[in-house]
Structures are given as structure tokens and as C-alpha cells.
Design a protein around this motif. Structure first.
Motif, PDB file in Angstrom:
ATOM      1  N   GLU A 122     -23.494  32.576 -51.566  1.00 29.98           N
ATOM      2  CA  GLU A 122     -22.313  32.802 -52.396  1.00 29.98           C
ATOM      3  C   GLU A 122     -22.477  32.326 -53.831  1.00 29.98           C
ATOM      4  OE1 GLU A 122     -17.560  31.495 -52.291  1.00 29.98           O
ATOM      5  OE2 GLU A 122     -19.012  30.636 -50.889  1.00 29.98           O
ATOM      6  N   ASP A 157     -18.114  29.629 -46.297  1.00 27.81           N
ATOM      7  CA  ASP A 157     -18.084  30.045 -47.706  1.00 27.81           C
ATOM      8  C   ASP A 157     -16.988  29.269 -48.433  1.00 27.81           C
ATOM      9  OD1 ASP A 157     -16.417  31.486 -45.974  1.00 27.81           O
ATOM     10  OD2 ASP A 157     -16.474  33.313 -47.165  1.00 27.81           O
ATOM     11  N   HIS A 166     -15.424  30.131 -52.074  1.00 23.35           N
ATOM     12  CA  HIS A 166     -14.412  30.830 -52.872  1.00 23.35           C
ATOM     13  C   HIS A 166     -13.900  32.090 -52.192  1.00 23.35           C
ATOM     14  CE1 HIS A 166     -15.603  27.974 -55.885  1.00 23.35           C
ATOM     15  NE2 HIS A 166     -16.850  28.388 -55.778  1.00 23.35           N
ATOM     16  N   THR A 167     -14.588  32.552 -51.161  1.00 22.53           N
ATOM     17  CA  THR A 167     -14.172  33.768 -50.451  1.00 22.53           C
ATOM     18  C   THR A 167     -13.657  33.448 -49.050  1.00 22.53           C
ATOM     19  OG1 THR A 167     -16.470  34.114 -49.758  1.00 22.53           O
ATOM     20  CG2 THR A 167     -15.736  35.258 -51.748  1.00 22.53           C
ATOM     21  N   ARG A 168     -13.391  32.181 -48.777  1.00 19.94           N
ATOM     22  CA  ARG A 168     -13.089  31.755 -47.413  1.00 19.94           C
ATOM     23  C   ARG A 168     -11.813  32.368 -46.834  1.00 19.94           C
ATOM     24  NH1 ARG A 168     -11.955  27.664 -50.976  1.00 19.94           N
ATOM     25  NH2 ARG A 168      -9.948  26.558 -50.796  1.00 19.94           N
ATOM     26  N   ARG A 208     -10.486  35.346 -47.331  1.00 16.15           N
ATOM     27  CA  ARG A 208     -10.748  36.714 -46.883  1.00 16.15           C
ATOM     28  C   ARG A 208     -11.629  36.706 -45.630  1.00 16.15           C
ATOM     29  NH1 ARG A 208     -14.782  40.721 -47.772  1.00 16.15           N
ATOM     30  NH2 ARG A 208     -13.920  42.842 -47.599  1.00 16.15           N
ATOM     31  N   THR A 209     -12.647  35.853 -45.630  1.00 13.29           N
ATOM     32  CA  THR A 209     -13.535  35.778 -44.474  1.00 13.29           C
ATOM     33  C   THR A 209     -12.757  35.422 -43.217  1.00 13.29           C
ATOM     34  OG1 THR A 209     -15.438  35.173 -45.835  1.00 13.29           O
ATOM     35  CG2 THR A 209     -15.539  34.594 -43.501  1.00 13.29           C
TER      36      THR A 209
END
Length: 399
Positions: free
Chosen positions: A117, A198, A200-202, A204-205
């Protein structure tokens, strides 16, 4: 004589900080000693930036590998766990992985590719094209990855992170299986309980995993978000922003820093009569064009700051004014016209958002910009300057 210097960023040396130290007093004393020693005056809207590392150290915000392991077991059970999208870092993630793997039967580790990431590359993107690999759809086993790309060492650290992470899992007593994919749902045939690692995208994940039928989904921000047997914790970020302290312990991201920045501000006001801004900073937010690493491995650049650092810059691009609005002017006439435009903007407190006069200015938050400046100033090695003093950041061409 007209002042010819704009923004100045100074690293300020301080004593080695230990748990329980009065950090606010140390910061104020260090800044005032630097001011006297170097001959600079404290001014309104100067910025004192303090690195998160010494804040967490003064707070004693630490946790052991065993505390991590106990929290993961309590929340995800002791069987197979999917570990998804960690960054490639000996300092940031390796010790967390040891805690995650400890006491488990199996860890299915799924790495994003060609890079993590924050830009640490496993594979050169050009090689994906050469091998006909589609990173958006193809799921690679470790065997297939080795067949296509062999054994790769990180350009700066010299570590083969695939082998390194496998060894950490196995040394912790768990079976290891490693996959390479970029769709979070690709892990679900292998593990129904998943830890999204992750940063900064956690959000959404986690959402995609739940939509895909995962039974239990957590992120690193859900681990050690409360104390385990008296350990440190971070109720907002959990393990995010943690760093290796020893082979058995992590230093967590500092917690509840608002009181500290307010106290430093008030103490400086009392001692100097000036109202300075104060912030805590971690990683800067910038990209290395050679190593491709995007520095920000912390969940935010600044976990706490005084209200005057809220918002984004409201600045005019001087070259735009010179080349467009005042293209016919030169010399002192041009200087005067540009200064007048800036003064008019300031006097009206006029927002320039969406206007052409801002074209080419940096559309980022003040805390991200100043925090990145502070991170570059202090460095991450042996400079011994955990405090950064910034002057003139809020000046412009008219001041």
C-alpha cells in the motif's frame, strides 16, 4: 532592508525521553533554549511540531507480542486466520505478524502486488506485462510467484519479504500459506476469519470482505484498541502506527494527545506572550521517486494539533498572476500589483477555492504539509531533534 527569508524549519535537540517524563515542560524548555542559543525570536503563529515517537514513549504506550497474540485469539479464534494486505516492513509489521501468528494453527498471508500500500515493491510493474500477469484479476500462489519472478530483495533493505514473513509465521508455531492478489475477496476460499492489515484503505477492504461472506473481519485498528492485561493501547487506531521497540515489544501510536498540544501552547504563551501553533507529527505524506515508497505508514500525519492548523492553504500562485493578470507589468510595478492582490485576498478573508489564481498550489491539509516538512527536518536516524520549530510558514509575499 527588506526581509529576504521566508519559511524556516529548525530541528531542536532535546534530552532522551523516557516514560513518565513531563514532555510539555521538556518541549518548551528545549525551544526556548534553542531560541536563546541561535538568536531567533518566538513569533505568533510559529509552529512547534513534536514527533509522535517521543509522545508515545513519555506516555509509556507499549505492548508485548503476547498481548497482541492474546487479543487476536480473543477476537478471531485460534484456528486459521487470513492476514490481508500488510505493508512490507521489519519495523512496522514484522513484530505484529509474530503476535498475530502466535498460538494459531495456520496463517494465510495475502500480499498485494506489484507493491504494498505504501509503495514497497515486490515486483517491477514492467515484469507483470512481460509475464502476462493481470494484477487486478490474477491470484498467484507462492509457488507460481517464485516460478514467474524468482527471489527478490527489497531495493533499500535487502530483504526478501516473502521469505521473511513466512519464517516469522513458522517460527511463531503456525503453518504458513502465502498468496498474491489485489481483490480482498480472493482470500475467502482459504480463510473465513480475516485480519485486514492495510492502513488507508482498510474501511473498503473490511466492507468487501463482509459482502463476500467472511465470518469475522477485523483490521489492525481493532487489535489493542483496549488494554490487554495492563498493556498500552490506542482506542482509535489500535496497532496502526505502531513501531518495533524491542524483539518482544511494540511502541503504539500515541493516544489522547490533545491535552499535550494545548498545554505546550499555553506554556509558551505564558513564557513569551506569543501564540504559537503546536502539533504532533508522525510519518510525512510524500513519495520517493526512486524507491517508489509513499512514506505515510501511520494512519494520519498528525494525531493532534491546535485549532489554528485546521484547514488547507488559501494561497495565490505568483507565476499565474505574473503570466496572466499582470502580464503587461514589470519590475516594481509588477511587485506592487501582486502584493496588492494578495493583500486584498487577505483583507477580505476570501476563499480562492476553485479559482484559476490557485492553479498549481498544493491542495493538501496544513497538518499534512507541515507534518511532512517536520518529518523531513527531523529525519528518522540519529539527528536527535524530536522537536521541529517552523517559522514564517503563514507568511506571504507581502509580509
Amino acid at each position: 532592508m527588506e526581509r529576504m527569508v521566508g519559511t524556516v524549519s529548525r530541528g531542536v535537540r532535546a534530552p532522551i525521553i523516557r516514560q513518565g517524563d513531563d514532555l510539555a515542560q521538556i518541549v518548551v524548555d528545549s525551544v526556548l533554549q534553542a531560541s536563546q542559543g541561535e538568536g531567533f525570536a518566538i513569533q505568533d503563529r510559529d509552529v512547534i511540531a513534536v514527533t509522535e515517537a517521543v509522545v508515545a514513549r513519555a506516555q509509556g504506550n507499549y505492548a508485548t507480542v503476547d498481548a497482541i497474540a492474546k487479543d487476536v485469539r480473543a477476537k478471531l479464534g485460534g484456528g486459521t486466520v487470513g492476514v490481508l494486505f500488510p505493508i512490507l516492513s521489519r519495523n512496522r509489521f514484522a513484530i505484529c505478524l509474530r503476535g498475530i501468528a502466535k498460538g494459531r494453527s495456520k496463517v494465510v498471508l495475502m500480499l498485494s502486488y506489484p507493491s504494498d500500500e505504501v509503495g514497497n515493491h515486490l515486483i517491477d510493474p514492467d515484469e507483470l506485462d512481460e509475464k502476462g500477469v493481470n494484477p487486478w484479476s490474477d491470484v498467484l500462489t507462492e509457488e507460481k510467484y517464485r516460478e514467474l519472478f524468482g527471489f527478490r530483495k527489497h531495493v533499500f533493505t535487502g530483504v526478501d519479504y516473502v521469505e521473511y514473513y513466512r519464517s516469522l509465521i513458522e517460527e511463531s508455531g503456525a503453518q504458513a500459506e502465502i498468496l498474491f492478489a489485489n481483490n480482498p475477496k480472493a482470500i475467502l476460499p482459504y480463510a473465513k476469519n480475516v485480519l485486514a492489515c492495510d492502513i488507508h484503505t482498510r474501511a473498503r477492504t473490511k466492507r468487501l470482505l463482509r459482502e463476500g461472506g467472511a465470518e469475522r473481519v477485523l483490521g489492525l485498528d481493532d487489535i489493542l484498541n483496549a488494554s490487554v492485561d495492563g498493556s498500552g493501547y490506542n482506542d482509535r487506531y489500535g496497532l496502526l502506527g505502531s513501531n518495533k521497540a524491542t524483539e518482544e515489544m511494540v511502541k503504539l501510536f500515541p493516544i489522547h494527545c490533545e491535552e499535550l498540544v494545548a498545554r505546550i501552547h499555553d506554556m509558551m504563551k505564558e513564557k513569551t506572550g506569543k501564540s504559537v501553533e503546536v502539533m504532533i507529527y508522525g510519518d510525512g505524506a510524500f513519495k520517493d521517486p526512486v524507491g517508489k515508497i509513499w512514506e505515510l505508514a501511520d494512519p494520519v500525519v498528525s494525531p493532534a494539533y491546535t485549532p489554528g492548523l485546521e484547514g488547507t492553504p488559501n494561497e495565490m500562485k505568483l507565476k499565474y498572476l505574473a503570466d496572466n493578470d499582470f502580464a503587461a507589468l514589470q519590475g516594481e510595478e509588477l511587485r506592487s500589483a501582486i502584493k496588492a492582490a494578495i493583500r486584498e485576498k487577505d483583507e477580505r478573508a476570501q476563499s480562492l477555492k476553485g479559482t484559476m489564481a490557485t492553479e498549481g498550489t498544493t491542495p493538501r491539509r496544513l497538518t499534512d504539509l507541515i507534518g511532512s516538512l517536520a518529518d523531513l527536518t527531523s529525519g528518522s536516524g540519529d539527528k536527535g531533534t524530536p522537536i521541529v520549530y517552523v517559522q514564517g510558514y503563514f507568511d506571504n509575499y507581502t509580509k
